[in-house]
Structures are given as structure tokens and as C-alpha cells.
Design an enzyme around this catalytic site. Structure first.
Site, mmCIF file in Angstrom:
data_model
loop_
_atom_site.group_PDB
_atom_site.id
_atom_site.type_symbol
_atom_site.label_atom_id
_atom_site.label_comp_id
_atom_site.label_asym_id
_atom_site.label_seq_id
_atom_site.Cartn_x
_atom_site.Cartn_y
_atom_site.Cartn_z
ATOM 1 N N GLY A 46 0.857 -1.229 0.082
ATOM 2 C CA GLY A 46 -0.010 -0.132 -0.145
ATOM 3 C C GLY A 46 0.767 1.202 -0.120
ATOM 4 C CD GLN A 51 3.587 5.715 2.762
ATOM 5 O OE1 GLN A 51 2.429 5.294 2.331
ATOM 6 N NE2 GLN A 51 4.285 4.994 3.254
ATOM 7 C CB CYS A 88 5.414 1.935 7.260
ATOM 8 S SG CYS A 88 5.095 3.482 6.595
ATOM 9 C CG LEU A 89 6.336 1.106 1.080
ATOM 10 C CD1 LEU A 89 5.748 1.481 0.036
ATOM 11 C CD2 LEU A 89 7.544 0.037 0.966
ATOM 12 C CG HIS A 130 -0.223 0.910 7.240
ATOM 13 N ND1 HIS A 130 0.511 0.300 8.109
ATOM 14 C CD2 HIS A 130 0.392 1.580 6.369
ATOM 15 C CE1 HIS A 130 1.926 1.008 7.942
ATOM 16 N NE2 HIS A 130 1.691 1.519 6.816
ATOM 17 C CD GLU A 131 -1.005 2.276 2.801
ATOM 18 O OE1 GLU A 131 -0.701 3.656 2.926
ATOM 19 O OE2 GLU A 131 -0.276 1.386 3.146
ATOM 20 C CG HIS A 134 0.392 6.382 5.679
ATOM 21 N ND1 HIS A 134 1.629 6.914 6.327
ATOM 22 C CD2 HIS A 134 0.560 5.216 5.448
ATOM 23 C CE1 HIS A 134 2.512 5.979 6.441
ATOM 24 N NE2 HIS A 134 1.914 4.823 5.921
HETATM 25 CO CO CO Z 1 3.082 2.929 5.797
#
Ligand code: CO
Length: 178
Positions: A46, A51, A88-89, A130-131, A134
Site C-alpha cells: 500500500g 508518502q 511501512c515504506l 494502515h493507509e 497515513h
Molecule cells: Co505506511
């Protein structure tokens, strides 16, 4: 379409509450496509617009066979409770078990501008939540106990020194199959 740099922990945009999308324009569709491309290149499940440096309510998810764009997403219903490891990226190499509702109903607008409703559980439900976090400026670390969070942030800071770039360049995958 392009692979965009990913903002890392410490970048202020990750803490911004994102603004709703007023209309699904060509620019929005192009952003969605670049977000898909960036998520794939980074091998994530995701990616939220914060991000890639844009505080607007758009995220993409690819999990359990579902590949979805979420514009102005909301969790309409949530039930159960499950704990699984998350990463998480924007916080490379940090993982922790996060407890979240197990099943959700998502309401969002798609890349085609049409509203949709999706029931999800397992990894898909987790990735969606999770997204959406964000988009509200929330990171998975915030869902941990203060002690656990401090430990992980300290570990991250040891490995990512002050003054290091808050942008992560993602290499376009070459010859990856599947
Ligand atoms: Co993340």
C-alpha cells in the site's frame, strides 16, 4: 507515470492531515497511476499520497488479489480484533505487531470517479486501515505502546542518522516477473 521518491519518518508531510479530493480529474488519475508504480517498485502492499509528498486523501493498496485506488476513503464499519506484524515504506526495516479491527467495510471513490463499498478482512483490511491512518497523519508506530514506540524510534534513529535525506529514491524494478 513515474516512480516517485518516498518520504521517510521525520518528513513533516507524514504528519499532515490530508485534504479531501474535490473531483477526480486527469491529474488525480495520473497521481494514482504513479502511486501504483511507486508501490510496485518499492514492493509495498500500500501507499498513501502523504508518502510521496502530497497531503491529499488518495491511497492505493495491493493485497490478497485486490488492487484498489481509494479516494476519500472512510471505514464505514469495523469489527473484531487482530494482531499482525506491520511495516511501512516510510520507516524502512522497522516492524511491529499492531492490533486493529479484523474486518472492515470500506467506502471510497475509485480511480474512475465512482463510489464503491468493499468488505475486507485479513491483510487487505489491515493494509486499508494502515493507509487511511497515513491520510490522517498517523503512523503504525502511534498504534504501539509508548515503550515499544520509543524503542523502535531509537533503533530507527541509530540506523538513519540526523542529516540523512528524508526522501527515499525507489529504483524501478528491472526484469521482475509476476
Ligand atoms: Co505506511
Amino acid at each position: 507515470m513515474s516512480v516517485l521518491p518516498i518520504h521517510l519518518l521525520g518528513s513533516p508531510v507524514l504528519r499532515e492531515a490530508s485534504a479531501p479530493v474535490v473531483e477526480v480529474t486527469d491529474a488525480v488519475r495520473q497521481l494514482v497511476d504513479s502511486m501504483y508504480e511507486t508501490m510496485d517498485a518499492a514492493e509495498g502492499v500500500g501507499l498513501a499520497a502523504n508518502q510521496i509528498g502530497q497531503a491529499i486523501r488518495i491511497a492505493v493498496v495491493d493485497a490478497e488479489g485486490a488492487r484498489i485506488a481509494m479516494i476519500n476513503p472512510v471505514i464505514a464499519e469495523a469489527s473484531g480484533k487482530a494482531g499482525e506484524e506491520e511495516g511501512c515504506l516510510s520507516i524502512p526495516d522497522v516492524y511491529a505487531e499492531v492490533t486493529r479491527p479484523e474486518r472492515i467495510v470500506l467506502e471510497a471513490t475509485g480511480r474512475d470517479g465512482k463510489p464503491y463499498r468493499l468488505e475486507a478482512d485479513g491483510l487487505l483490511a489491515r493494509a486499508i486501515q494502515h493507509e487511511i491512518d497515513h491520510l490522517d497523519g498517523i503512523l503504525f508506530l502511534d498504534r504501539l505502546s509508548p515503550l515499544k514506540r520509543r524503542l523502535l524510534v531509537r533503533k530507527y534513529r541509530r540506523e538513519h542518522k540526523e542529516g540523512e535525506s528524508l526522501l527515499r529514491e525507489v529504483a524501478r524494478p528491472s526484469g521482475r516477473t509476476g
